[in-house]
Scaffold this motif. Structure first.
Motif, short mmCIF file in Angstrom:
data_model
loop_
_atom_site.label_atom_id
_atom_site.label_comp_id
_atom_site.label_asym_id
_atom_site.label_seq_id
_atom_site.Cartn_x
_atom_site.Cartn_y
_atom_site.Cartn_z
N ILE A 22 -9.25 64.90 109.63
CA ILE A 22 -8.11 65.33 108.83
C ILE A 22 -6.88 64.50 109.16
CG2 ILE A 22 -6.54 67.24 108.36
CD1 ILE A 22 -8.90 69.14 108.77
N TYR A 23 -6.67 64.31 110.44
CA TYR A 23 -5.51 63.51 110.86
C TYR A 23 -5.60 62.10 110.27
CZ TYR A 23 -1.79 61.72 113.84
OH TYR A 23 -0.62 61.18 114.30
N LYS A 24 -6.79 61.53 110.36
CA LYS A 24 -7.01 60.18 109.86
C LYS A 24 -6.74 60.13 108.36
CE LYS A 24 -10.58 56.65 110.10
NZ LYS A 24 -12.06 56.59 110.01
N TYR A 25 -7.25 61.11 107.66
CA TYR A 25 -7.05 61.18 106.20
C TYR A 25 -5.57 61.22 105.87
CZ TYR A 25 -6.95 63.24 101.52
OH TYR A 25 -6.69 63.51 100.21
N MET A 26 -4.83 62.03 106.60
CA MET A 26 -3.41 62.15 106.32
C MET A 26 -2.64 60.89 106.70
SD MET A 26 -2.63 66.13 107.34
CE MET A 26 -1.00 66.14 106.61
N ALA A 27 -3.13 60.22 107.72
CA ALA A 27 -2.45 58.99 108.15
C ALA A 27 -2.64 57.88 107.13
CB ALA A 27 -2.98 58.55 109.51
N GLU A 28 -3.83 57.87 106.52
CA GLU A 28 -4.11 56.82 105.53
C GLU A 28 -3.31 57.03 104.25
OE1 GLU A 28 -8.31 56.99 105.29
OE2 GLU A 28 -8.61 55.75 107.08
N LYS A 29 -3.31 58.28 103.79
CA LYS A 29 -2.48 58.61 102.64
C LYS A 29 -1.03 58.44 103.09
CE LYS A 29 -4.96 60.89 99.34
NZ LYS A 29 -4.67 61.27 97.96
N GLU A 30 -0.20 58.00 102.18
CA GLU A 30 1.20 57.89 102.58
C GLU A 30 2.04 58.94 101.89
OE1 GLU A 30 2.56 53.91 102.24
OE2 GLU A 30 1.30 53.26 103.91
N ILE A 31 1.34 59.87 101.28
CA ILE A 31 2.05 60.95 100.58
C ILE A 31 1.68 62.29 101.20
CG2 ILE A 31 2.14 59.66 98.43
CD1 ILE A 31 -0.28 61.27 97.51
N ALA A 32 2.43 63.29 100.84
CA ALA A 32 2.13 64.63 101.32
C ALA A 32 0.85 65.12 100.67
CB ALA A 32 3.29 65.57 100.98
N VAL A 33 0.04 65.83 101.42
CA VAL A 33 -1.25 66.29 100.89
C VAL A 33 -1.31 67.81 100.89
CG1 VAL A 33 -2.43 64.23 101.69
CG2 VAL A 33 -2.40 66.26 103.13
N ALA A 34 -2.04 68.32 99.91
CA ALA A 34 -2.27 69.76 99.83
C ALA A 34 -3.63 70.08 100.42
CB ALA A 34 -2.21 70.22 98.38
N LEU A 35 -3.83 71.31 100.75
CA LEU A 35 -5.12 71.76 101.29
C LEU A 35 -6.25 71.35 100.35
CD1 LEU A 35 -5.60 75.22 102.89
CD2 LEU A 35 -7.42 74.13 101.63
N THR A 36 -6.03 71.54 99.06
CA THR A 36 -7.05 71.21 98.07
C THR A 36 -7.38 69.72 98.07
OG1 THR A 36 -6.12 72.99 96.73
CG2 THR A 36 -7.69 71.52 95.67
N ASP A 37 -6.37 68.90 98.32
CA ASP A 37 -6.62 67.45 98.40
C ASP A 37 -7.63 67.14 99.49
OD1 ASP A 37 -4.74 67.01 96.41
OD2 ASP A 37 -3.11 66.81 97.86
N ILE A 38 -7.41 67.71 100.65
CA ILE A 38 -8.30 67.47 101.78
C ILE A 38 -9.68 68.01 101.45
CG2 ILE A 38 -8.62 67.74 104.25
CD1 ILE A 38 -5.70 68.36 104.52
N GLU A 39 -9.70 69.18 100.86
CA GLU A 39 -10.96 69.83 100.50
C GLU A 39 -11.78 68.90 99.59
OE1 GLU A 39 -10.32 73.47 98.50
OE2 GLU A 39 -12.34 74.23 98.87
#
Ligand SMILES: [Mn+2]
Ligand SMILES: [Mn+2]
Ligand SMILES: [Zn+2]
Ligand SMILES: [Zn+2]
Lengths: 138, 138
Positions: A22-39
DNA sequence: GTAGCGATGCAACGGAAGTGCATTTATTGT
DNA sequence: ACAATAAATGCACTTCCGTTGCATCGCTAC
């Protein structure tokens, strides 16, 4: 990879496999993410785990929650030195009306506001809505 | 009473009994109200009607919607001369962490913010969270 | 190894926004 | 006054997210 583990441990968050992903995913994206995005990004994932992971991240100062006015909770990694737990890192956020993406403008702090007598400020949230750089085509 | 009818008509909103009641309720309260608040205030009322009334009010510039960060849509009457349909009346809002009430600070406009290259601002929302005058005890 | 605790997964709940459709109420034209 | 039309209301139902309870899994410490 080891980098992420260290970051999490430094904030007293056990670096489990899921959390690192999850951390990696958020680090790669440069925008704010929602729970559904990660899902959606991880086919084989449970919403509850993601939910609790984000909650833990937030409590431990790994991420901060963003209310961009869409009614959906979004999250972004905290910059090194961000003291948002203490409401000391009041940068503003920009929400694009076109692509629906929300970004942190960490360099832009919320200006100090003089309130009427009796009002005590503890926290502030400033969201600018408009067209982002990507969508404005420059 | 006639006053309210005139106000509504001047904004091309038919002044039905229900609408006048809702307007009156909002005028008496000096804080932003949620749909649920109105629902509870009028025992014999249907949520859908209230919902659509608020929607109509908003479209016609009778009220403006407020996102105070609680995740619940709140509404407040527009001041005379408020051009919030055009995003021209960007006053800030204050949400009390103690009593959960939200008020319009119509005198306090949102300061202009310089955005990075490429970002185009169209609207802004600034919410200060803290302790309101009533709760701070002065 | 086993006891204990934190992390994960499944299922179900809850609040609030929103929609479809039938019914009532108001408005308009004749 | 009456019929035709449009607007407003009421009821039922849906959807979307956030949230919680509880059982299970897996790591860690003793
Ligand atoms: Mn941010
Ligand atoms: Mn307001
Ligand atoms: Zn965009
Ligand atoms: Zn208060």
């Amino acid at each position: 990879m080891k980098e992420i583990e260290k970051t999490l441990e430094s904030k007293s968050v056990r670096p489990t496999a899921m959390r690192i992903l999850i951390y990696k995913y958020m680090a790669e994206k440069e925008i704010a993410v929602a729970l559904t995005d990660i899902e959606n990004a991880f086919a084989k994932s449970d919403r509850t785990t993601l939910y609790r992971t984000l909650k833990t991240f937030e409590e431990k100062g790994v991420v901060h929650q963003i209310d961009d006015g869409t009614g959906i909770h979004k999250y972004a990694l905290c910059e090194p030195g961000c003291n948002c737990e203490l409401d000391q890192d009041l940068h503003l956020h920009f929400h694009c009306a076109n692509c629906d993406e929300t970004v942190c403008l960490t360099e832009h702090k919320i200006p100090h506001i003089n309130l009427p007598e009796g009002f005590i400020a503890e926290d502030a949230n400033l969201v600018i809505k408009g067209i982002c750089e990507k969508c404005s085509g420059q």
